[in-house]
Design an enzyme around this catalytic site. Sequence first.
Site: not given
Length: 411
Positions: A59, A148-149, A153-154, A186, A198
Amino acid sequence: MLFGINNYYIGKVREGMAAVTTAEMKEKLTADFKEKFGGDGDIRSYFAPGRVNLIGEHTDYNGGHVFPCALTIGTYFIARKREDDIIRLYSENFEGLGIIEGSIKDLTWKKEADWANYPIGMTWAFGEKGYPVTSGYDVLLYGNIPNGSGLSSSASVEVGTGVMLKDMFGYDISMIDIALFGQYSENNFNKVNCGIMDQFAIAMGSKDKAIFLDTSDLSYEYAPVVLADSKIVIACSNKKRGLGDSKYNERRSECEQALAELQKCLNIRSLGELTEEEFEANKGLIASDVRRRRAKHAVYENQRTIKAVKALRDGDIEAFGKLMIASHDSLRDDYEVTGIELDTLVASALKQPGVIGSRMTGAGFGGCTVSIVKNDAIDGFIENVGREYAAAIGYAADFYVVEIGDGAGKI
Ligand code: GLA
């Protein structure tokens, strides 16, 4: 992973491991830093959490609401400014890559820089936004978020780098701007067209609270997450994914096209402005069934998020859980971003006693699910879902009982 982890346990895998405090972590990593980069000077430490989104998925680039929270797991940074132009970066999570070197004179994306493209991208973004990084630095990182979960993390590395640069170079930048710089880097440096959720959650997190963020204008409120006798359990599918090679950007452009079709007759700026009724009355304007389903998810998920926050505030956790389940169904059927791994985890979770709600979290296509589980049912949950998942998928999932922590800062 290097050593024990603070404030949580990973299912059966690491249960019983001694908890490590932030102070112990800082001491250990500072010693590692000195060994790698030499001992003197003004060495500083920072922490940026990972995040989990409780509801409001896909969203944030549709002008809707999200409801994420920061975790107590995340990325630690030990850093020192240099006198020259050189940037040296080392991650204990990627020891095999050794020290990656860059220069403030050449802040460009490089394949061989691998994970270091995130801190280098943030360093670049500072310059683009008018806060030039005027000398190099040495930095050692260690993250206890699984890479990558889907726990960001990035974004944790981006926002942590932002907090570090702000402090080391003495800039007066708000935490919301740090989040925006992270998203900018990003989008423009690492070329993933992500929304703001994020980076915002990681920069602005607050202990035991989730952030009810309206992505149309970045207005936000904190909502206490009072789960009484339950906890948040994250199940990591261990299916690796990278946003760049996923269908994330494709979903985003499908929504943009659907919006453009609606805008032929409706005076709206985003899908987040529509109620369910308005969408149903106008969905015929969208020419393809696929785009209609994508837009439907965006509209309904936004309304679900608003309802879920109200339910939580009213103390109605059962209603919150039902909305989580509806969210997953919509992400599976209309948005099509779940996949067999996440669907198996959620279907298995919903069969267990003491489960209030369960859904995928983050971008999807792999990554994690988030469930709310009664305390006395957690062990059984991990055992049963873990067994069913391994039998169906052929490899194991990892489980994390998490706590909600504060946003990024100096430690
Ligand atoms: C990723 C992106 C976020 C958001 C989620 C889906 O985590 O980085 O901006 O779009 O996917 O809700």
